[in-house]
Scaffold this active site. Structure first.
Site, PDB file in Angstrom:
ATOM      1  N   TYR A 176       5.753 -14.156   6.157  1.00  0.00           N
ATOM      2  CA  TYR A 176       7.315 -14.877   6.424  1.00  0.00           C
ATOM      3  C   TYR A 176       7.507 -15.422   7.381  1.00  0.00           C
ATOM      4  CZ  TYR A 176       6.182 -10.576   3.174  1.00  0.00           C
ATOM      5  OH  TYR A 176       6.343 -10.091   1.876  1.00  0.00           O
TER       6      TYR A 176
ATOM      7  N   TYR B 265       8.057  -1.299  -2.561  1.00  0.00           N
ATOM      8  CA  TYR B 265       6.951  -2.755  -2.149  1.00  0.00           C
ATOM      9  C   TYR B 265       5.730  -2.837  -2.789  1.00  0.00           C
ATOM     10  CZ  TYR B 265       4.780  -6.469  -0.184  1.00  0.00           C
ATOM     11  OH  TYR B 265       4.515  -7.759   0.361  1.00  0.00           O
TER      12      TYR B 265
ATOM     13  N   ASP C 107       1.668   2.630  -7.863  1.00  0.00           N
ATOM     14  CA  ASP C 107       0.597   2.034  -6.128  1.00  0.00           C
ATOM     15  C   ASP C 107       0.262   3.050  -5.014  1.00  0.00           C
ATOM     16  OD1 ASP C 107       0.114  -0.113  -3.793  1.00  0.00           O
ATOM     17  OD2 ASP C 107       1.954  -1.528  -4.655  1.00  0.00           O
TER      18      ASP C 107
ATOM     19  N   LYS D  34      -5.707  -1.476   1.540  1.00  0.00           N
ATOM     20  CA  LYS D  34      -5.680  -1.602   2.389  1.00  0.00           C
ATOM     21  C   LYS D  34      -6.598  -0.944   3.000  1.00  0.00           C
ATOM     22  CE  LYS D  34      -0.711  -2.719   3.653  1.00  0.00           C
ATOM     23  NZ  LYS D  34       0.107  -3.246   1.982  1.00  0.00           N
TER      24      LYS D  34
HETATM   25  C1  PLP Z   1       0.627  -4.101   1.234  1.00  0.00           C
HETATM   26  C2  PLP Z   1       0.637  -3.827  -0.500  1.00  0.00           C
HETATM   27  C3  PLP Z   1       0.862  -4.613  -1.197  1.00  0.00           C
HETATM   28  C4  PLP Z   1       0.397  -5.777  -1.408  1.00  0.00           C
HETATM   29  O1  PLP Z   1      -1.433  -5.517  -0.872  1.00  0.00           O
HETATM   30  P1  PLP Z   1      -1.963  -7.223  -0.433  1.00  0.00           P
HETATM   31  O2  PLP Z   1      -3.314  -6.453   0.150  1.00  0.00           O
HETATM   32  O3  PLP Z   1      -0.541  -7.125   0.380  1.00  0.00           O
HETATM   33  O4  PLP Z   1      -1.717  -8.227  -1.545  1.00  0.00           O
HETATM   34  C5  PLP Z   1       0.952  -3.921  -2.927  1.00  0.00           C
HETATM   35  N1  PLP Z   1       1.734  -2.434  -2.728  1.00  0.00           N
HETATM   36  C6  PLP Z   1       2.095  -1.678  -1.407  1.00  0.00           C
HETATM   37  C7  PLP Z   1       2.336   0.111  -1.580  1.00  0.00           C
HETATM   38  C8  PLP Z   1       1.570  -2.567  -0.540  1.00  0.00           C
HETATM   39  O5  PLP Z   1       1.183  -2.100   0.826  1.00  0.00           O
END
Ligand code: PLP
Length: 447
Positions: A35, A167, A268, A297
């Site tokens: 960003y 997100y 997610d 992550k």
């Molecule tokens: C960080 C994140 C993503 C994206 O993952 P990247 O490895 O940065 O592409 C997607 N969903 C959630 C909930 C996240 O915290």
């Protein structure tokens, strides 16, 4: 195997190290940051090495040479840095092979990791796509869901439904389900696929589900079920969209509605997975399982980029019955053996310890250390869940001032919007948790 490089291995000469000032100048001129503008306007701190929960800076900042990492490098470094077990896994795999293509070939690190993920995630999730980042794993999840309905003879089910405040990553489909207002992707609202948005779930992990909200949510899903392939949400904790917690009850509502209305459910868990919220996966708070789930992550303990999309046999078999009976996705670095070997070691390391006890211990430390923040002027809310601590301000945080205040306390934080927050590595000792809390309070005061 004979050594294919013997005897005359040419070795490039070691590059001369940059002086910190030189490094910063080149960084500003040529290197994008998350960003960030180009050329860069803010001076990033130069990290020289990291060990345990500490980042070592190339030169002192605010009088500090070492910073306790309150961010786990964005949720990922749950075991801390330079961990002997993960280093060992990396070295062992490096000496066998760091990468080999996954088309037509397979290898033990990938198979072991996939089998392990199937074992530790909710029972119906049986099949694993190893992607190279969280955003890609969300793209894959969306592709799975759209393709499932196409194969089932319902190609009109192409939209996604989510609640506001989410997100899901920075690539195209994930951006389309991020919070459409005030978020980082508002600029693209005209060109992104138009998804269906419910209001954000009411705040409060412990709050009883609001029946009026629940009714509206169900009605929205029912109204759009004919065109919606899947509901996608972050379970229990909305991370980069605003660090908000909601009742697990809403996940049960989503599961029931999706079952009734022929819509798939995607969780997610890229931020919430691997213990962060106090359950191994946040869906565990609700006792429901999704049709498709993304993890990332903390998957590799923060060592390398890797994520995974898991799905049920129903979804996989559905896709396989279609006119195109394959999942047409195959990144070059799919199932990277080095990342997979480290991921397996990281999962074993996590499950081989009392991770729930450590997360609870950090949660207790955050709760007592952040209590005083609630009394500060300009603070709107203080909340803790699992090993996540959030101080929400009643104004946009002054990032530079807040970061400086934290660094002065010897802690690395990355506040955004109106939020100063922390999710420390699980190995953070009680003294360092207290230090992180002092830094969060200082950042909230001065930001
Ligand atoms: C960080 C994140 C993503 C994206 O993952 P990247 O490895 O940065 O592409 C997607 N969903 C959630 C909930 C996240 O915290």
């Amino acid at each position: 195997m004979p050594d294919p490089y013997a005897p005359a291995l040419p070795r490039p000469t070691e590059p001369k190290p940059y002086a910190p000032a030189e490094l910063r100048a080149l960084d500003r001129a040529h290197v994008w940051h998350p960003y960030g503008p180009m050329p860069g306007r803010k001076e990033p701190l130069v990290v020289e090495s990291a060990s345990g929960v500490r980042l070592r800076l190339a030169e002192p900042a605010e009088g500090q040479r070492e910073l306790v990492d309150g961010m786990s490098s964005w949720w990922s470094a749950v075991h801390g840095y330079n961990h002997p077990v993960l280093n060992e896994a990396a070295r062992g795999q490096l000496d066998r092979m760091s990468h080999v293509m996954f088309g037509g070939l397979t290898h033990e690190p990938a198979v072991r990791l996939a089998a392990r993920l199937v074992e530790i995630t909710p029972e119906p999730l049986q099949h694993v796509f190893l992607a190279d980042s969280g955003s890609v794993s969300v793209e894959v999840a969306v592709k799975m869901c759209l393709q499932y309905w196409r194969s089932a003879g319902r190609p009109e089910k192409q939209r996604l439904l989510t609640w506001r405040g989410g997100y899901h990553g920075d690539t195209w489909q994930p951006m389309s389900v991020c919070d459409p207002e005030g978020g980082m992707h508002e600029l693209w609202s005209g060109s992104l696929p138009r998804q269906v948005f419910a209001d954000a779930p009411p705040d409060g992990f412990d709050a009883e589900p609001d029946p009026a909200y629940t009714t509206r949510l169900r009605e929205l899903i029912a109204r759009h079920a004919h065109e919606v392939a899947a509901v996608i949400v972050e379970p229990v904790v909305q991370g980069a969209g605003g660090m908000r917690f909601h009742s697990p009850g809403y996940l049960r509502v989503l599961r029931e509605a999706c079952d009734e209305l022929d819509v798939l459910l995607v969780f997610d868990e890229i931020a919430t997975g691997f213990g962060r919220t106090g359950e191994l996966f946040a869906a565990g708070h609700a006792g429901v399982s999704p049709d498709v789930m993304c993890v990332g992550k903390a998957l590799t303990g923060g060592y390398l980029t890797m994520a995974a999309t898991l799905c049920t046999s129903r979804v996989a078999e559905g896709i396989s019955r279609g006119e195109v009976p394959v999942l047409a996705h195959g990144p070059t670095f799919m199932a990277n053996p080095l990342a997979a070997a480290i991921a397996s070691a990281s999962v074993d390391l996590l499950l081989g310890q009392d991770w729930a006890g450590e997360v609870a211990r950090i949660g207790t430390g955050l709760r007592s250390g952040l209590a005083e923040a609630a009394e500060l002027p300009g603070v709107a809310d203080v909340r803790v869940l699992g090993a996540i601590g959030v101080v929400q301000l009643d104004h946009e945080v002054d990032m530079a001032a807040a970061t400086r205040a934290a660094v002065r306390e010897g802690v690395w934080l990355r506040p955004f919007r109106d939020l100063v927050y922390t999710m420390p590595p699980y190995v953070t000792g009680d003294d360092d948790v207290r230090r992180i809390c002092r830094a969060v309070c200082a950042a909230a005061r001065e930001g």
